[in-house]
Design a protein around this motif. Sequence first.
Motif, short mmCIF file in Angstrom:
data_model
loop_
_atom_site.label_atom_id
_atom_site.label_comp_id
_atom_site.label_asym_id
_atom_site.label_seq_id
_atom_site.Cartn_x
_atom_site.Cartn_y
_atom_site.Cartn_z
N ARG A 1 16.54 111.26 84.23
CA ARG A 1 16.74 110.76 85.58
C ARG A 1 18.17 110.33 85.82
O ARG A 1 19.02 110.34 84.93
N PHE B 1 10.43 115.38 87.86
CA PHE B 1 9.53 116.44 87.47
C PHE B 1 9.36 117.39 88.64
O PHE B 1 9.18 116.96 89.78
N ASP C 1 0.89 109.78 89.75
CA ASP C 1 0.70 110.94 88.88
C ASP C 1 1.56 110.85 87.63
O ASP C 1 2.78 110.78 87.71
N ALA D 1 -3.56 100.23 86.18
CA ALA D 1 -2.20 100.64 85.84
C ALA D 1 -1.94 102.08 86.26
O ALA D 1 -0.88 102.39 86.82
N ASP E 1 -0.37 93.13 80.63
CA ASP E 1 0.48 94.30 80.90
C ASP E 1 -0.36 95.52 81.20
O ASP E 1 0.15 96.64 81.20
N HIS E 2 -1.65 95.32 81.41
CA HIS E 2 -2.55 96.40 81.84
C HIS E 2 -2.80 97.44 80.76
O HIS E 2 -2.93 98.63 81.05
N MET F 1 2.20 97.15 80.46
CA MET F 1 3.33 98.00 80.75
C MET F 1 4.26 97.32 81.73
O MET F 1 3.86 96.43 82.43
N SER F 2 5.49 97.78 81.78
CA SER F 2 6.46 97.11 82.66
C SER F 2 6.36 97.68 84.07
O SER F 2 6.01 98.82 84.27
N ARG G 1 0.75 103.71 100.34
CA ARG G 1 1.36 102.65 99.53
C ARG G 1 2.76 102.49 100.07
O ARG G 1 3.54 103.44 100.10
N SER H 1 5.84 108.69 85.28
CA SER H 1 5.21 109.21 86.48
C SER H 1 6.25 110.06 87.19
O SER H 1 7.38 110.20 86.73
N VAL H 2 5.88 110.60 88.33
CA VAL H 2 6.85 111.40 89.09
C VAL H 2 8.09 110.55 89.40
O VAL H 2 9.21 111.01 89.30
N LYS H 3 7.84 109.28 89.74
CA LYS H 3 8.94 108.45 90.24
C LYS H 3 9.74 107.74 89.15
O LYS H 3 10.92 107.49 89.34
N ALA H 4 9.08 107.31 88.08
CA ALA H 4 9.79 106.45 87.13
C ALA H 4 9.12 106.42 85.76
O ALA H 4 8.00 106.87 85.60
N SER I 1 7.75 104.04 82.60
CA SER I 1 7.25 102.69 82.34
C SER I 1 6.93 102.54 80.86
O SER I 1 6.41 103.46 80.25
N GLY J 1 -3.32 103.75 88.59
CA GLY J 1 -3.23 103.81 90.05
C GLY J 1 -1.88 103.34 90.55
O GLY J 1 -1.33 103.89 91.49
N GLN J 2 -1.34 102.30 89.90
CA GLN J 2 -0.02 101.79 90.28
C GLN J 2 1.07 102.81 89.97
O GLN J 2 2.04 102.94 90.69
N LEU J 3 0.91 103.50 88.83
CA LEU J 3 1.93 104.44 88.38
C LEU J 3 2.00 105.68 89.24
O LEU J 3 3.06 106.25 89.44
N LEU K 1 2.15 114.38 93.64
CA LEU K 1 2.02 115.79 93.24
C LEU K 1 1.22 116.58 94.29
O LEU K 1 1.62 117.68 94.68
#
Lengths: 123, 378
Positions: free
Chosen positions: B303, B324, A33, A27, A8-9, B1-2, B27, A57-60, A62, A29-31, B45
């Motif tokens: 969210r 954010f 910021d 991990a 799970d990193h 992590m998921s 990406r 992160s900004v998007k989601a 985890s 890098g995947q996430l 960001l």
Amino acid sequence: MTLYFTRDHEWVRVDGEIATVGITDYAQGQLGDVVFVELPVIGDSVAAGKEAAVVESVKAASDVFAPLSGEITKVNEALVDEPGLVNSAPEAAGWFFQLQLSDPRELDGLLDSAAYQAFVATL
Amino acid sequence: MSQSDNEDDIPPAVLPLDGWHRAMGARMVPFAGYMMPVQYAPGILAEHRQTREAASLFDVSHMGQLLVSGEGSAGALEAVTPSDIAGLAQDRLRYSLLLSATGGILDDLMITHRRDGFYLVVNGATRIDDIAHLREELSDDITLNHMDDHALLALQGPQAMAALERLAPGVGRLGFMTAGAFELLGSAAWISRSGYTGEDGFEISLPASHAEALADALCAQPEVAPAGLGARDSLRLEAGLPLYGHDLDEDTTPVEAGLSFAIARRRRQDGGFPGTERIAFELSEGPARRRVGLLVEGRQPVREGALLLDIEGDEVGHVTSGGFSPTLGRPIAMGYAPATLAEPGTRVSLAARGKIFTAEVAAMPFVPHRYVRQGDPS
């Protein structure tokens, strides 16, 4: 002191019965910021494989899982004001929490550095 | 992590700039049926800040570009939108809504009056449904050109004009919500001064075969760097701009959504658009709920999907967008609240991930818009 990894990193630095946990460079890098980290509370019991922290992160959001079972002894307060440490120093200053191991035999289930690198190469 | 899963039954299609994005280190993620750049190496960001401080280039070719032409086009478009199309001057564009019979929003879009017809830009995810809807509602003598061979690029930020003016002299003369034909790197391009970030900027429609040359030429300008969907979303959220499928859907009406400005005054009186009665009622009596901005206390984002609770802890609304805000350095969100709780300053509770958060209703935009209303006459 020995360094272990999970699929799970998460990385785990074990010194006797104390384990320091964070997420790997892969991990972060995947996430992307990181804007917020929800840390466990000192004194909490965590179980291996169960959610122990949340990284946003900004998007989601985890989940970060506890790689080992035990009691939380320290959390990285620096992440409250500087969640970006998870991105800039994931395997050093961006650590999440420390725990006292309740079952050191669980270490057998973790990956060493070579096994983790091999795993990441398959992704 | 998921990590989240992406489940798409049909493999995503590829944008004209797909290879270019990958070469630039993007990406790619599936979105609106296409593989699209969510970010490049700098990250969301940095790309967000780049847009607020200089200029960013977004590939928005997933959006549907349509040309409606033929006699009676203006009237035909008035039959499906609450807009004043007959009175829309040439080279001007307007924000509009496709409405259902119950006054719900089928999509939001931009409509431009061009010499060759009405140029529509609709959301990528709803493109197919919108085309089907328009094809059904517009009479057979109205032509609907899908413009499948065109790309759409958005250059946004306070330095956008300076950068684009070097490639398309005269583009600085356009004011906000006006457009024109320009020659760009030897290709015919349609450029409007508009966007989805709250900043000054331009949206450029051109043949897909020329998109890569344009993207290279724009990114060669010192002010410009590419930005992806992640930054596009955080920018529009700060700007208070709704995202169809999240803040707007078939169950939301224009008045609830705070989009009454898109209902032309003449149309309010004359009707003749879907949902006339529901909308007239809400315009006169007020809607039961309103789209509101939310300033979330603390640092953790709240969210889409979070519940809005009243003082008794009962669910009375929900969050439709949240994240954010890089400019404000804090979490912000958008959602629907009962009209009684919709006044800026009202404190509400939000429930998400088994936790309760406090938020304050706030007027939008969260970050002031900086549109350039008047072009530079020189």
